[in-house]
Enzyme design. Structure first.
Site, PDB file in Angstrom:
ATOM      1  N   GLU A 157      13.481 -27.988  -0.578  1.00 19.79           N
ATOM      2  CA  GLU A 157      12.440 -27.698  -1.616  1.00 19.79           C
ATOM      3  C   GLU A 157      13.175 -27.378  -3.115  1.00 19.79           C
ATOM      4  O   GLU A 157      14.322 -26.885  -2.973  1.00 19.79           O
ATOM      5  CB  GLU A 157      11.571 -26.424  -1.412  1.00 19.79           C
ATOM      6  CG  GLU A 157      10.901 -26.452  -0.194  1.00 19.79           C
ATOM      7  CD  GLU A 157       9.758 -25.513   0.123  1.00 19.79           C
ATOM      8  OE1 GLU A 157       9.849 -24.539  -0.707  1.00 19.79           O
ATOM      9  OE2 GLU A 157       8.989 -25.412   1.052  1.00 19.79           O
ATOM     10  N   CYS A 188      15.784 -25.724 -10.121  1.00 19.46           N
ATOM     11  CA  CYS A 188      16.406 -24.826  -9.221  1.00 19.46           C
ATOM     12  C   CYS A 188      16.646 -25.860  -7.909  1.00 19.46           C
ATOM     13  O   CYS A 188      15.746 -26.345  -7.376  1.00 19.46           O
ATOM     14  CB  CYS A 188      15.560 -23.630  -8.790  1.00 19.46           C
ATOM     15  SG  CYS A 188      16.321 -22.730  -7.374  1.00 19.46           S
ATOM     16  N   CYS A 225      21.030 -13.416   4.911  1.00 14.95           N
ATOM     17  CA  CYS A 225      20.687 -12.210   4.090  1.00 14.95           C
ATOM     18  C   CYS A 225      19.375 -11.643   4.592  1.00 14.95           C
ATOM     19  O   CYS A 225      18.495 -12.266   4.831  1.00 14.95           O
ATOM     20  CB  CYS A 225      20.688 -12.602   2.631  1.00 14.95           C
ATOM     21  SG  CYS A 225      22.004 -13.059   2.104  1.00 14.95           S
ATOM     22  N   CYS A 237      11.752 -16.968  -6.103  1.00  9.15           N
ATOM     23  CA  CYS A 237      12.983 -16.730  -5.577  1.00  9.15           C
ATOM     24  C   CYS A 237      12.948 -16.382  -3.966  1.00  9.15           C
ATOM     25  O   CYS A 237      12.303 -15.377  -3.844  1.00  9.15           O
ATOM     26  CB  CYS A 237      14.071 -15.820  -6.428  1.00  9.15           C
ATOM     27  SG  CYS A 237      14.601 -16.199  -7.991  1.00  9.15           S
ATOM     28  N   CYS A 296      20.237 -21.945   5.552  1.00 13.28           N
ATOM     29  CA  CYS A 296      21.232 -21.053   5.171  1.00 13.28           C
ATOM     30  C   CYS A 296      22.104 -20.262   6.169  1.00 13.28           C
ATOM     31  O   CYS A 296      21.171 -19.948   7.107  1.00 13.28           O
ATOM     32  CB  CYS A 296      21.141 -20.291   3.990  1.00 13.28           C
ATOM     33  SG  CYS A 296      22.588 -19.408   3.096  1.00 13.28           S
ATOM     34  N   CYS A 314      15.900 -12.685   2.626  1.00 14.49           N
ATOM     35  CA  CYS A 314      15.765 -14.060   2.082  1.00 14.49           C
ATOM     36  C   CYS A 314      14.904 -15.243   3.188  1.00 14.49           C
ATOM     37  O   CYS A 314      15.330 -15.438   4.372  1.00 14.49           O
ATOM     38  CB  CYS A 314      16.974 -14.651   1.875  1.00 14.49           C
ATOM     39  SG  CYS A 314      17.118 -16.400   1.439  1.00 14.49           S
TER      40      CYS A 314
HETATM   41  N1  SAH Z   1      22.555 -18.779  -1.630  1.00 11.93           N
HETATM   42  C1  SAH Z   1      22.873 -18.423  -3.039  1.00 11.93           C
HETATM   43  C2  SAH Z   1      21.895 -19.295  -3.793  1.00 11.93           C
HETATM   44  C3  SAH Z   1      20.387 -19.347  -3.389  1.00 11.93           C
HETATM   45  S1  SAH Z   1      19.568 -17.896  -3.265  1.00 11.93           S
HETATM   46  C4  SAH Z   1      22.728 -16.997  -3.357  1.00 11.93           C
HETATM   47  O1  SAH Z   1      22.290 -16.254  -2.506  1.00 11.93           O
HETATM   48  O2  SAH Z   1      23.270 -16.676  -4.301  1.00 11.93           O
HETATM   49  C5  SAH Z   1      18.920 -17.573  -4.812  1.00 11.93           C
HETATM   50  C6  SAH Z   1      18.538 -16.194  -5.153  1.00 11.93           C
HETATM   51  O3  SAH Z   1      17.450 -15.831  -4.684  1.00 11.93           O
HETATM   52  C7  SAH Z   1      19.471 -15.106  -5.114  1.00 11.93           C
HETATM   53  O4  SAH Z   1      20.137 -14.329  -5.990  1.00 11.93           O
HETATM   54  C8  SAH Z   1      19.059 -14.330  -3.769  1.00 11.93           C
HETATM   55  O5  SAH Z   1      19.406 -13.222  -3.980  1.00 11.93           O
HETATM   56  C9  SAH Z   1      17.445 -14.477  -4.273  1.00 11.93           C
HETATM   57  N2  SAH Z   1      16.602 -13.963  -3.372  1.00 11.93           N
HETATM   58  C10 SAH Z   1      16.762 -14.393  -1.943  1.00 11.93           C
HETATM   59  N3  SAH Z   1      15.471 -13.936  -1.246  1.00 11.93           N
HETATM   60  C11 SAH Z   1      14.715 -13.210  -2.356  1.00 11.93           C
HETATM   61  C12 SAH Z   1      13.489 -12.428  -2.257  1.00 11.93           C
HETATM   62  N4  SAH Z   1      12.666 -12.442  -0.837  1.00 11.93           N
HETATM   63  N5  SAH Z   1      13.160 -12.110  -3.169  1.00 11.93           N
HETATM   64  C13 SAH Z   1      13.484 -12.379  -4.497  1.00 11.93           C
HETATM   65  N6  SAH Z   1      14.782 -13.187  -4.539  1.00 11.93           N
HETATM   66  C14 SAH Z   1      15.377 -13.553  -3.319  1.00 11.93           C
HETATM   67 FE1  SF4 Z   2      21.427 -17.815   1.911  1.00 10.94          FE
HETATM   68 FE2  SF4 Z   2      19.499 -16.723   1.071  1.00 10.94          FE
HETATM   69 FE3  SF4 Z   2      21.486 -15.360   1.351  1.00 10.94          FE
HETATM   70 FE4  SF4 Z   2      21.295 -17.018  -0.833  1.00 10.94          FE
HETATM   71  S1  SF4 Z   2      20.207 -15.364  -0.545  1.00 10.94           S
HETATM   72  S2  SF4 Z   2      23.155 -16.784   0.793  1.00 10.94           S
HETATM   73  S3  SF4 Z   2      20.200 -18.697   0.406  1.00 10.94           S
HETATM   74  S4  SF4 Z   2      20.438 -16.440   2.975  1.00 10.94           S
END
Ligand code: SAH
Ligand code: SF4
Length: 368
Positions: free
Chosen positions: A93, A106, A117, A342, A113, A120
Site C-alpha cells: 500500500e 508515503c 514492533c 500510520c 516487515c 504496528c
Molecule cells: N519501518 C520504519 C518506517 C515505516 S513505519 C519505521 O518504523 O520507522 C512508519 C511510522 O508509523 C513509524 O514511525 C511507526 O512507528 C508508525 N506506526 C507504526 N504503527 C503505528 C500505529 N499503530 N499507530 C501509529 N503509528 C504507527
Molecule cells: Fe516495521 Fe512497523 Fe516496526 Fe516500522 S513500525 S519497523 S514497519 S514493524
C-alpha cells in the site's frame, strides 16, 4: 513473467552502462530517465528524440513497467490510498497526503516487515520480501501519473516523499538508496533532499553506511526513552540499543553538508509509554541533540490490544516536553476511514517468517 528488461529497475548510471554495451552513447540514459520519470512515459515507441531504429530495438528488449494498481480509495480528508500488486499474491500500500501546497507520498519498501514492533499492523502481517527498485520508484511514478497529463509537460505534483509505508527501508538498503537517488535526480523527480525522508526503527550499521552515500532527511522511530521499554516495543533495540543508535544518528547528521534537525517519532500508547515520568526521561535523553519530537497517537487495528491515549494525556505529554524547550508536534491522523493512517498499512503479505505459527505455538505452551 515478462523476459524483457524493466528499465524502471535501472538507475541512471546502470542505464548508461546498458547503452554503452549496446554501442550507444551514454547520454541516452538521461533521455530515457526524463521520459520515464519526469514525463511519466511507458511507451518506448513515443520517445521521439531517440532514433526510430533505437526505439524499435529497445521495444524488443525492454519495457517500462510499474507495479499493477489493484484499487485506489479516497478518504474524506483528501488522503488517497493505492493497493498495488507486486506478484504472487503480495500486495503493498502507498498513501498520498495533500496538505495545502504540499503533497506527501508515503512509500512502502517491503512486503510486510521483519522487525515486528508490538504496535504496528504491518509488522503483525509478517514478512514476505524486499521490493525491487521498480516497485519502490514505481509507487512515485503511479502517484505522479494520477495527476493526469500535466506530467507530459514535465510538471511535478508530489513535493515530499516519506519512506514510512510498509517495511523497514534500511532492511532493503540498495533498492531504497537507488530509489531515493532517482527521487532527488533533477532529470527524474527533482525533489529536495530535505523533502525526502527515510524513517527507520534504528538499524545502526545501515545508518552508518547510509551516511556515506546519502544525505536525505532521517527520522528515527524512537517510541521509548529507555532500553527496557524500547526492547518491548521495537524488538530490534535488543541488537542496537538507544545509546548506539543516538551515536550513529549524530554521526549521520554531522556528515550532512547542511545543518540538520533530526526528527524523533514517539508513538503514544495509553498507559504504556505516555506517562510524564517517561516524558521526563525522554527530555533528559535528547537534551544535547538538535531535534524535533513528533508524537503519533496510536492508531488502532483489529489485532492489537493497545489503546490510543485521551487527547488530554497526549496534550500533557506534549506540554511537558515543550516546557523543557523542545519543538513538539502531534501528527494529525489522516486517512483513518480508509485504513491509510500510520501503522495501518497491511497490504497482503505471504508471511515467510512463520511468525504467526511460532506465536501460536508459544501461546499453546503457555496455556498448558
Ligand atoms: N519501518 C520504519 C518506517 C515505516 S513505519 C519505521 O518504523 O520507522 C512508519 C511510522 O508509523 C513509524 O514511525 C511507526 O512507528 C508508525 N506506526 C507504526 N504503527 C503505528 C500505529 N499503530 N499507530 C501509529 N503509528 C504507527
Ligand atoms: Fe516495521 Fe512497523 Fe516496526 Fe516500522 S513500525 S519497523 S514497519 S514493524
Amino acid at each position: 513473467m515478462s523476459s524483457k528488461i524493466n528499465l524502471m529497475d535501472l538507475t541512471r548510471e546502470e542505464l548508461g552502462e546498458y547503452f554503452l554495451n549496446l554501442g550507444e552513447k551514454e547520454y541516452r540514459a538521461t533521455q530515457i530517465i526524463k521520459w520515464m520519470h519526469q514525463r511519466g512515459a511507458s511507451d518506448i515507441s513515443k520517445m521521439t528524440d531517440l532514433s526510430k531504429e533505437l526505439r524499435e530495438n529497445l521495444s524488443k528488449k525492454c519495457e517500462i513497467r510499474a507495479p499493477e494498481v489493484i484499487y485506489e480509495r479516497d478518504s474524506k480528508d483528501g488522503t488517497r490510498k493505492w493497493v498495488v500488486s507486486v506478484g504472487e499474491g503480495d500486495l503493498i500500500e502507498m498513501v498520498l497526503i495533500p496538505e495545502g501546497k504540499r503533497a506527501t507520498l508515503c512509500v512502502s519498501s517491503q512486503v510486510g516487515c521483519a522487525i515486528d514492533c508490538s504496535f504496528c499492523a504491518t509488522g503483525k502481517q509478517g514478512f514476505s520480501r524486499n521490493l525491487t527498485l521498480a516497485e519502490i520508484i514505481g509507487q512515485l511514478w503511479i502517484a505522479e501519473n494520477s495527476f493526469g497529463n500535466s506530467r507530459e509537460k514535465g510538471e511535478r505534483n508530489i513535493t515530499n516523499v516519506v519512506m514510512m509505508g510498509m517495511g523497514e527501508p534500511l532492511h532493503n538498503f540498495d533498492p531504497v538508496v537507488k530509489a531515493m537517488e532517482l527521487m532527488l535526480d533533477d532529470k527524474a523527480y527533482g525533489l529536495s533532499k530535505r523533502r525526502v525522508t527515510l524513517s527507520t526503527s534504528g538499524l545502526v550499521p545501515q545508518i552508518d553506511k547510509l551516511s556515506k552515500l546519502s544525505d536525505v532527511s532521517l527520522t528515527i522511530s524512537l517510541h521509548a526513552p529507555n532500553d527496557k521499554l524500547r526492547n518491548e516495543l521495537v524488538p530490534v533495540n535488543k541488537k542496537y540499543p538507544i545509546k548506539d543508535l543516538l551515536k550513529s544518528v549524530k554521526n549521520y547528521v554531522d556528515q550532512c553538508s547542511d545543518s540538520r534537525v533530526t526528527t524523533f517519532e514517539y508513538i503514544l500508547i495509553d498507559r504504556v509509554n505516555d506517562s510524564l515520568e517517561l516524558a521526563g526521561e525522554l527530555a533528559d535523553l535528547l537534551q544535547d541533540f538538535p531535534c524535533k519530537i513528533n508524537l503519533i497517537p496510536f492508531n488502532s487495528f483489529s489485532e492489537s490490544t493497545y489503546k490510543r491515549p485521551s487527547g488530554n494525556r497526549v496534550k500533557r505529554f506534549q506540554e511537558f516536553l515543550k516546557s523543557k524547550g523542545y519543538v513538539v508536534t502531534i501528527r494529525s491522523t489522516r486517512g483513518d476511514d480508509i485504513m491509510a493512517a500510520c501503522g495501518q498499512l497491511v497490504g497482503k503479505v505471504n508471511d515467510r517468517t512463520r511468525r504467526k505459527e511460532r506465536k501460536k505455538k508459544k501461546e499453546l505452551i503457555k496455556t498448558k
